[in-house]
Design a protein around this motif. Structure first.
Motif, PDB file in Angstrom:
ATOM      1  N   UNK A  81       0.984  -1.111   0.192  1.00 23.86           N
ATOM      2  CA  UNK A  81      -0.044   0.159   0.122  1.00 23.86           C
ATOM      3  C   UNK A  81       1.100   1.479   0.130  1.00 23.86           C
ATOM      4  N   UNK A  82       0.381   2.194  -0.642  1.00 22.94           N
ATOM      5  CA  UNK A  82       1.183   3.605  -0.757  1.00 22.94           C
ATOM      6  C   UNK A  82       0.325   4.818  -0.989  1.00 22.94           C
ATOM      7  N   UNK A  83       0.669   5.791  -0.981  1.00 26.52           N
ATOM      8  CA  UNK A  83      -0.322   7.001  -1.383  1.00 26.52           C
ATOM      9  C   UNK A  83       0.511   7.476  -2.710  1.00 26.52           C
TER      10      UNK A  83
ATOM     11  N   UNK B  88      -6.787  11.967   0.013  1.00 27.82           N
ATOM     12  CA  UNK B  88      -5.759  11.069  -0.162  1.00 27.82           C
ATOM     13  C   UNK B  88      -6.156  10.007  -1.171  1.00 27.82           C
ATOM     14  N   UNK B  89      -5.220   9.580  -1.703  1.00 27.63           N
ATOM     15  CA  UNK B  89      -5.440   8.376  -2.877  1.00 27.63           C
ATOM     16  C   UNK B  89      -4.521   7.303  -2.351  1.00 27.63           C
ATOM     17  N   UNK B  90      -5.142   6.038  -1.702  1.00 29.10           N
ATOM     18  CA  UNK B  90      -4.377   4.894  -1.319  1.00 29.10           C
ATOM     19  C   UNK B  90      -4.196   4.071  -2.616  1.00 29.10           C
ATOM     20  N   UNK B  91      -2.930   3.657  -2.798  1.00 26.82           N
ATOM     21  CA  UNK B  91      -2.743   2.757  -4.070  1.00 26.82           C
ATOM     22  C   UNK B  91      -2.553   1.159  -3.389  1.00 26.82           C
ATOM     23  N   UNK B  92      -2.748   0.248  -4.132  1.00 29.20           N
ATOM     24  CA  UNK B  92      -2.579  -1.101  -3.906  1.00 29.20           C
ATOM     25  C   UNK B  92      -1.837  -1.737  -5.059  1.00 29.20           C
ATOM     26  N   UNK B  93      -0.714  -2.214  -4.653  1.00 26.99           N
ATOM     27  CA  UNK B  93       0.019  -2.966  -5.595  1.00 26.99           C
ATOM     28  C   UNK B  93       0.276  -4.304  -5.314  1.00 26.99           C
ATOM     29  N   UNK B  94      -0.164  -5.235  -6.184  1.00 28.92           N
ATOM     30  CA  UNK B  94      -0.199  -6.875  -5.883  1.00 28.92           C
ATOM     31  C   UNK B  94       0.335  -7.555  -6.786  1.00 28.92           C
ATOM     32  N   UNK B  95       1.664  -7.998  -6.536  1.00 30.39           N
ATOM     33  CA  UNK B  95       2.543  -8.955  -7.357  1.00 30.39           C
ATOM     34  C   UNK B  95       2.589 -10.386  -7.023  1.00 30.39           C
TER      35      UNK B  95
END
Length: 134
Positions: free
Chosen positions: A65-67, A106-113
């Motif tokens: 998770x990141x912004x 805010x915008x929270x980003x989710x990166x799944x690998x």
């Protein structure tokens, strides 16, 4: 023994059948994700929890998770472990976010690998000072 026309046709049919079976085997899919939770956070209410639903064939993807935008001063308080349901090939991940110290968004980003690829999703949250229902 003499080869017949039918023997050659039988071999050809066998090769075609094997080719069709191999091409119909399901190819592994890259993960897919969706972040669920409130679209409004109130400074007076404290932390919020976002739950991510992740479709994957892998039981241990990398979840980050990141912004990408953050005018309220939001921060990630904690991230729970990825919980996987193998029979459904899905899992969940929770993140607790402090909405910050000022109004904004805010915008929270989710990166799944995982071994099959990467998925990205995001969620925008507006931050207001107080909840009018209090």
């Amino acid at each position: 023994m003499k080869k017949t026309h039918f023997t050659s046709i039988g071999k050809l049919f066998g090769l075609i059948l094997i080719s069709v079976l191999l091409s119909s085997v399901a190819k592994a899919q890259a993960p897919a994700s969706n972040i669920k939770g409130p679209v409004i956070a109130y400074l007076s209410d404290g932390n919020i929890t976002l739950t991510s639903e992740i479709a994957t064939t892998v039981n241990n993807p990398t979840v980050v998770y990141s912004f990408s935008h953050n005018t309220s001063g939001a921060s990630i308080v904690s991230q729970g472990a990825f919980v996987y349901d193998q029979s459904a090939e899905t899992g969940t991940s929770k993140v607790i976010i402090n909405p910050g110290s000022s109004k904004g968004n805010f915008v929270v980003n989710l990166n799944v690998t995982d071994a099959n690829g990467t998925s990205e999703s995001s969620k925008s949250v507006s931050v207001l000072s107080t909840n009018g229902s209090h």
